[in-house]
Design a protein around this motif. Structure first.
Motif, PDB file in Angstrom:
ATOM      1  N   ASN E  67      61.639  64.118  40.211  1.00 35.23           N
ATOM      2  CA  ASN E  67      62.298  65.413  40.453  1.00 35.23           C
ATOM      3  C   ASN E  67      63.716  65.156  40.937  1.00 35.23           C
ATOM      4  N   TYR E  68      64.537  66.211  40.965  1.00 33.36           N
ATOM      5  CA  TYR E  68      65.947  66.001  41.245  1.00 33.36           C
ATOM      6  C   TYR E  68      66.184  65.636  42.710  1.00 33.36           C
ATOM      7  N   HIS E  69      65.373  66.158  43.602  1.00 34.68           N
ATOM      8  CA  HIS E  69      65.553  65.874  45.030  1.00 34.68           C
ATOM      9  C   HIS E  69      65.513  64.371  45.282  1.00 34.68           C
ATOM     10  N   GLU E  70      64.537  63.719  44.675  1.00 35.99           N
ATOM     11  CA  GLU E  70      64.410  62.271  44.885  1.00 35.99           C
ATOM     12  C   GLU E  70      65.368  61.493  43.989  1.00 35.99           C
ATOM     13  N   GLU E  71      65.551  61.981  42.769  1.00 37.75           N
ATOM     14  CA  GLU E  71      66.463  61.271  41.864  1.00 37.75           C
ATOM     15  C   GLU E  71      67.876  61.252  42.441  1.00 37.75           C
ATOM     16  N   HIS E  72      68.253  62.329  43.127  1.00 31.73           N
ATOM     17  CA  HIS E  72      69.592  62.413  43.719  1.00 31.73           C
ATOM     18  C   HIS E  72      69.796  61.315  44.773  1.00 31.73           C
ATOM     19  N   ALA E  73      68.776  61.116  45.597  1.00 30.31           N
ATOM     20  CA  ALA E  73      68.871  60.054  46.610  1.00 30.31           C
ATOM     21  C   ALA E  73      68.969  58.690  45.925  1.00 30.31           C
TER      22      ALA E  73
END
Lengths: 148, 148, 148, 148, 148, 148
Positions: E67-73
């Motif tokens: 998901n984007y939340h984790e991919e962003h990190a």
């Protein structure tokens, strides 16, 4: 062109880069003082071509030995010169600008009167940078100096 | 010192910066062609002093009008020159280095033969940068050019 | 002030930053949609004071929990916002410039219609940056967004 | 949308950039106060396309004259806006990210109440930046302001 | 290989990156302590391939949720690691250099004895960087750590 | 701790930097192979202190000769290491962060099996960086390698 006792390797490289008609005189003057000097030119929107043009000229004219120890110093001198030339993002094509420039490379002492600090290499890039549209460009200069 | 028809404002500022004995000649030569030129020097470990020294000299000698429109162009020219001078982190004291330099500021056309692109300002910083220890330093140069 | 279904957390933070008279309305509107919002101001020539002012305001108003996991995301959001605000050297005093700015911090979903990407934090810095001389300054904006 | 007497050229450009439904109103309001305004959009993984899209729109709508003096100011405004938009490496494709954004360009006084500082140009980039994968993106903003 | 109580997630990722023969032992040791670890390698002159290789490996081995939340990190951790690896211009091909490297990604607590700061992700890049000529290269390392 | 034939000077410096209990063994092992190695530590919010601490330790332990040719290579190695350590703005105090770190300096061949590329110097900084608040910090690493 007069010259102070303390003329530095950087000033030699800059003088040769901005010289219009005195290239041979400058080269001869400083060769006598133990420097190796070259001047070339390259036009590019792809920054890597500038690195390649300088490296190729330097190797072809035997300014440095073709080993990694010396090539590494040369690479860093080119990289610093290009960094200074760009004055911000170290990029050409990706920020829609192009350049045509002359480069000079000088190898020798830190200054004509210095004998105790070993050999150095100075790279100067001087030219026009701007939009890829004729006449939409101004001058830029960058210089990198490394111990070698 | 010969001079090509196409001599640019940047080359004028560089020539004056690296000149040892010909300052007056260079200034006179280009004043006749409509340029304003100044040369000064500053030593600093605190980078802001370099900005301040150039700005002060420029205002004192009326190279630019003391309004924000022109000061903004000057600030950007100094900033680009300093960026090029630093060739990496735009910093002195915090990365344990210091500098002594001459600065030149030239205002006028983009080149001696250009009449159609309005007025520009060129700032050159040329000097020695290095560790805060006498003799542990080499030359650097940076130039910024802005429309004004 | 109308608002699209897809209004993002960034647009909320920007709107609040540039709002002159509608702060309370904007805060109330988006609090209802589940966001936490704060607005403050700080003037500084020393960049670290901007970081400190935002962090202090955020902790005081409980926008984030005072643990390192969340503080780290906040720090990176401030750092990116300040980087964007500076548009070049990430520095104020050392390049002789100062700033007075408003900051906004918004915590919540990536957009008002997004429910599946977890919580984020947006930091906006908007103000005037320039020479330390009254009126010699123009606007700047920077924004950082981090998952939290 | 209310407006303070001191509304700056930057705030005008930001307001237009984040406006969803009020573009025509904002444009009309500030045209009456002597500003030129445009808004466009561009999607790109190749950063140079953003520079090209803004320049093309500006020339097509006669916001600036097609000479180098004015183009140079525009280029620097775009460059600063893109620098702020990127918040770190000034790059898209090479660091595996892409963007879709709206850009606004405003030309006129520094603020609606300023008459003494001449003309300026503000460029705002506002959009979504992220991985080349739908929905893996968040908002970013950048602004550059130059005297012209 | 001994290990202190306070071993950090960064040291785990570095140890795995520079390990020649002990990969399995290191992975097993820290998996028992609740960490997820992967190691891969990639060679590229195009920097985006490094980002892509790390992201692909991480998703394929389920180190982070897609998901984007984790991919962003993850993206920010890779970006910081690559920034540190480059030590200057965040670029490879455009400054005529290439690299072959191993990457490690570790997910878990900030240190083996830390339980109160939530989960983090560490990315290490370690390899050889240099001219596109065999043997003209030296080692580099970069690490990024993000809360996730 | 096993060791491959091709162990590079960088890996030696990294291993020593992250070693908890094996410093003497590592130092002894590589001294036998012709390397000079030192390890020290420094805590600072003022970045220049990191440069000074490394330089002082290097001179005191005679890793390099106290001339400018060698000091210049050392300075660049420290500067690159610090640049990588910072992973963005090359700054500590001004962006409200502080650090405590160990540094290692290794002088010798590019790798234990290399005899033809002359001497090099590797500087590694490894430690904790973060807010000036106990426990709000994570690890960072940076390395610079220069020919000497």
């Amino acid at each position: 062109m007069s010259e102070a006792k303390s003329t530095g390797i950087g000033k030699i490289a800059i003088s040769l880069a901005i010289s219009d008609y005195n290239d041979d005189k400058i080269i001869e003057l400083y060769q006598k003082k133990g420097y190796s000097l070259i001047k070339g030119h390259v036009g590019a929107m792809d920054a890597s071509k500038i690195f390649a043009a300088v490296e190729t000229a330097v190797f072809r004219q035997n300014i440095i030995k073709e080993n990694y120890h010396e090539e590494h110093a040369l690479y860093h001198a080119i990289s610093e010169a290009f960094n200074g030339y760009c004055r911000g993002p170290v990029a050409l094509e990706s920020v829609l600008r192009t350049t045509g420039l002359v480069f000079t490379v000088v190898r020798g002492n830190l200054s004509v009167s210095d004998k105790k600090n070993g050999e150095w290499i100075a790279v100067v890039l001087y030219g026009l940078i701007g939009s890829p549209r004729r006449g939409f460009e101004h001058e830029a200069i960058g210089m990198g100096i490394q111990s070698i």
